[in-house]
Design a protein around this motif. Structure first.
Motif, short mmCIF file in Angstrom:
data_model
loop_
_atom_site.label_atom_id
_atom_site.label_comp_id
_atom_site.label_asym_id
_atom_site.label_seq_id
_atom_site.Cartn_x
_atom_site.Cartn_y
_atom_site.Cartn_z
N ALA A 79 26.26 31.76 43.93
CA ALA A 79 27.21 30.65 43.79
C ALA A 79 27.35 30.23 42.34
O ALA A 79 28.47 30.00 41.84
CB ALA A 79 26.77 29.47 44.65
N LYS A 80 26.22 30.15 41.63
CA LYS A 80 26.25 29.73 40.24
C LYS A 80 26.89 30.80 39.36
O LYS A 80 27.70 30.47 38.48
CB LYS A 80 24.83 29.41 39.75
N SER B 190 31.99 31.71 45.06
CA SER B 190 31.10 30.60 44.74
C SER B 190 31.03 29.59 45.88
O SER B 190 29.94 29.18 46.30
CB SER B 190 31.57 29.91 43.46
N LEU C 60 27.74 28.93 48.35
CA LEU C 60 27.17 27.60 48.50
C LEU C 60 27.17 27.17 49.97
O LEU C 60 26.21 26.55 50.45
CB LEU C 60 27.94 26.58 47.66
N PHE D 19 24.23 28.67 51.52
CA PHE D 19 23.03 27.97 51.07
C PHE D 19 22.86 26.65 51.83
O PHE D 19 21.75 26.30 52.25
CB PHE D 19 23.15 27.71 49.57
N ARG E 130 29.77 22.50 55.22
CA ARG E 130 29.89 23.94 54.97
C ARG E 130 31.17 24.51 55.59
O ARG E 130 31.74 25.47 55.06
CB ARG E 130 28.66 24.67 55.45
N VAL F 119 29.29 22.44 42.04
CA VAL F 119 28.62 23.59 42.67
C VAL F 119 27.32 23.91 41.93
O VAL F 119 26.26 24.08 42.56
CB VAL F 119 29.54 24.83 42.69
N THR G 186 24.72 21.12 42.55
CA THR G 186 24.25 21.08 43.94
C THR G 186 23.35 22.26 44.27
O THR G 186 22.33 22.11 44.96
CB THR G 186 25.45 21.03 44.91
N VAL G 187 23.71 23.44 43.79
CA VAL G 187 22.85 24.61 44.01
C VAL G 187 21.49 24.39 43.36
O VAL G 187 20.45 24.68 43.96
CB VAL G 187 23.52 25.88 43.45
N LEU H 79 19.49 22.00 45.50
CA LEU H 79 19.00 22.64 46.73
C LEU H 79 17.86 23.60 46.44
O LEU H 79 16.90 23.72 47.22
CB LEU H 79 20.14 23.37 47.42
N GLU H 80 17.93 24.29 45.31
CA GLU H 80 16.86 25.21 44.94
C GLU H 80 15.56 24.45 44.68
O GLU H 80 14.48 24.87 45.09
CB GLU H 80 17.26 26.02 43.70
#
Length: 209
Positions: free
Chosen positions: A2-3, A52, A56, A59, A73, A192, A195-196, A199-200
């Motif tokens: 996504a990143k 992307s 996400l 994820f 989602r 994005v 947020t990724v 979440l990581e």
């Protein structure tokens, strides 16, 4: 993924401002880059944006198993489809009258409207960072970027309402909506990235604590 895809889109967008200087970013939308030099690169940019959003969404599916997360989602997936369609079907030239739009131009215009589902997705996912205990420690960046996305979208809607009402909805050099449109899409992609990353961090904390 996504990143990486988000950064790729942003790089392509910045590059087009140099290789297509005849397109005025003040009023012409980024879709016009697909009709200029190396237009296929902008098509790839839209597809990267779709990748992307899709990545996400996956994820979120894995790490936010709540009704709000599911809605977020789904909206993210709809927005991703819009980007894929925008990458496949080009917009019509700026001087095309509504009654002369091609099928490709009509599909592209409809696909662009699906970005609104991304805006909704940011809200539902942001709420999860406020409600879910394992996400709360990482909420600040998500909350701030969600606010930026919403403010940028509201400003764009107000500007479009003011200027396009006087031109029957047709973009002209007197309708300065291109710049704010770029701000909105870049704000979405920064969201994005943030947020990724959040979440990581939440995933690592869950795995090791």
């Amino acid at each position: 993924m996504a990143k990486t895809a988000a950064i790729g889109f942003m790089g392509i967008l910045v590059l087009h401002h140099f290789i297509n200087p005849d397109i005025n970013p003040g009023w012409q939308p980024i879709s016009m880059y697909a009709l200029g030099k190396l237009g296929w690169l902008m098509n790839m940019g839209f597809i990267l944006c779709g990748v992307s959003f899709s990545a996400l969404g996956v994820f979120v599916y894995r790490h936010i198993k709540t009704p709000g997360g599911r809605i977020g989602r789904i909206f993210m997936g709809i927005a991703a489809i819009g980007n894929f369609l925008a990458g496949i079907f080009n917009a019509d030239p700026m001087d095309t009258l509504p009654e002369q739009m091609t099928g490709s131009g009509s599909i592209h215009a409809g696909a662009a409207g699906l970005l609104g589902f991304f805006i909704l997705a940011t809200l539902f996912i942001c709420v999860q960072f406020l409600k879910q205990q394992h996400l709360r420690p990482f909420k600040m960046g998500v909350v701030i970027t969600t606010a930026v996305v919403l403010i940028a979208e509201i400003i764009m809607m107000v500007i479009m309402g003011i200027y396009l009402s006087g031109t029957d909805g047709i973009l002209t050099p007197e309708t300065p909506v291109g710049g704010i449109g770029r701000v909105v899409i870049l704000a979405c992609l920064v969201w994005v990235l943030v947020t990724v990353a959040a979440l990581e961090k939440a995933r690592l904390r869950t795995n090791f604590n």
